[in-house]
Design a protein around this motif. Sequence first.
Motif: not given
Length: 496
Positions: A316-322
């Motif tokens: 699954q796609w999991v948000k990174g720090p950006g």
Amino acid sequence: MHHRRKSGILLHPTSLPGPGGIGSLGKECRHFIDFLEAAGQSLWQILPLGPAAYGNSPYSCYSAFAGNPLLIDLAALVDEGDLDESAPVPVFPAEYVDFALAENYRIPLLKAAAAHFYAFGDRERKEEYWHFCDTTPWLHDYALFMALKEHFGGKSWTSWPKEIARREPAALEKYSVRLGVAIGEQKYAQWQFYRQWRHIREYANGKGIGIVGDIPIFVAFDSADVWSAPHLFKLDEKGKPTVVAGVPPDYFSETGQRWGNPLYNWDAMAAEGYRWWIERFRSCFALCDMVRIDHFRGFEACWEVPAKEKTAVNGQWVKGPGAPLFDAVIGALGQLPIIAEDLGVITPEVEELRDRYRFPGMKILQFAFDSGPGNPYLPHNYIPGCVTYTGTHDNDTTVGWFKTLSPHNRKGVLAYTGTSGKEIHWELVRLGLASVADLAIFPLQDILGLDGSARMNLPGTPRGNWSWRFTAGALAEKHAERLHELTTLFGRKRGE
């Protein structure tokens, strides 16, 4: 960011010719830089320089900071008096790296050189060495990790005695004393690697050639990085990854790619002001003039695969720090010349993050001919500020790629280039050089016109990669002349 049109060659130092079974930072390295100068090039792009671990991949290393000791030029150690030049040299294959054979030959010599240096090295060199040790914060943890790994027969750090696997202070002190000789060997090798690479970079820069480095977003689980800072990764109570990195099904694989790297605990990294990443960028830019971030999209969101899964399908796609991570890095180090590897599943959020910092993205010509005139990898769709390649280290050579195309796609390539395809590698090089891309970079295999047997890496295959070398004499004056002519024609000549 780059101010003018440039071009260059992609070649990892392990692929250089020469004695010792693997490319090194010696005279062959300087000869390649001389070729770049003669060909009018401005850039030399390399792969990560770290000590390769499983599968000999430079994208899976024992450290994100250390250099690969197999690249050390042994002839320089002879010249400095640390090594006896009479050591017999095995017969090595010329066209590929036998990593095991090269390691079995070179590592004992590095250990012997270290012992001689500690016993007989002159004061000036020892002062330089100790300064390196005192000013390299990651060095002792790395050297201890490698010494422990050797001491415990190559086992992963989670299989070591609990006291040292968990880095209990008393155990760290005990093993630092017990393994003092091995730790010293590791530190000597890193000192030699860094000083030799500094000389290579100075040689290149003196000819107007910049080094383009590479930062893999992830690190290997069995590494000094994870062992020394486990709180920065998603691990269970036994120190094993709960989730691992990969990519979903794509161009390269129907089941995706389960890379197996541990994923970062971004909350813990944020709590420390992203200090680990700041130091990682600082270290890489100490070696290179520009850096490509591999799998840039993972900073926006990454494909998280449960560690128990055998493929990457059920991730699954999991948000990174950006942005906060890059704000921290740029705040500490200033604006950096970065190339964003933005291939694969790219969303508007990834593009926004890339464009926020004006990082140029990548355009791969081998991806350009399978979906009509709107394909973003076709040169007529480029915009200034990108970097074009015929292919990357993950692609087949252009000659190999062309041979495997369907008749329909091959016809499209010939129509677009307006040629017979007899020299398809030069036709794609010409397309890249003629494009509006700021930078145009080509694997050396495409300058030499080599077929698929010279491919560097086939994604999704754990063995048999990274071993290609070109042979002495393969790179001729005719190659420099032809590349120089095209580079000049399209306004990319070094110094102009």
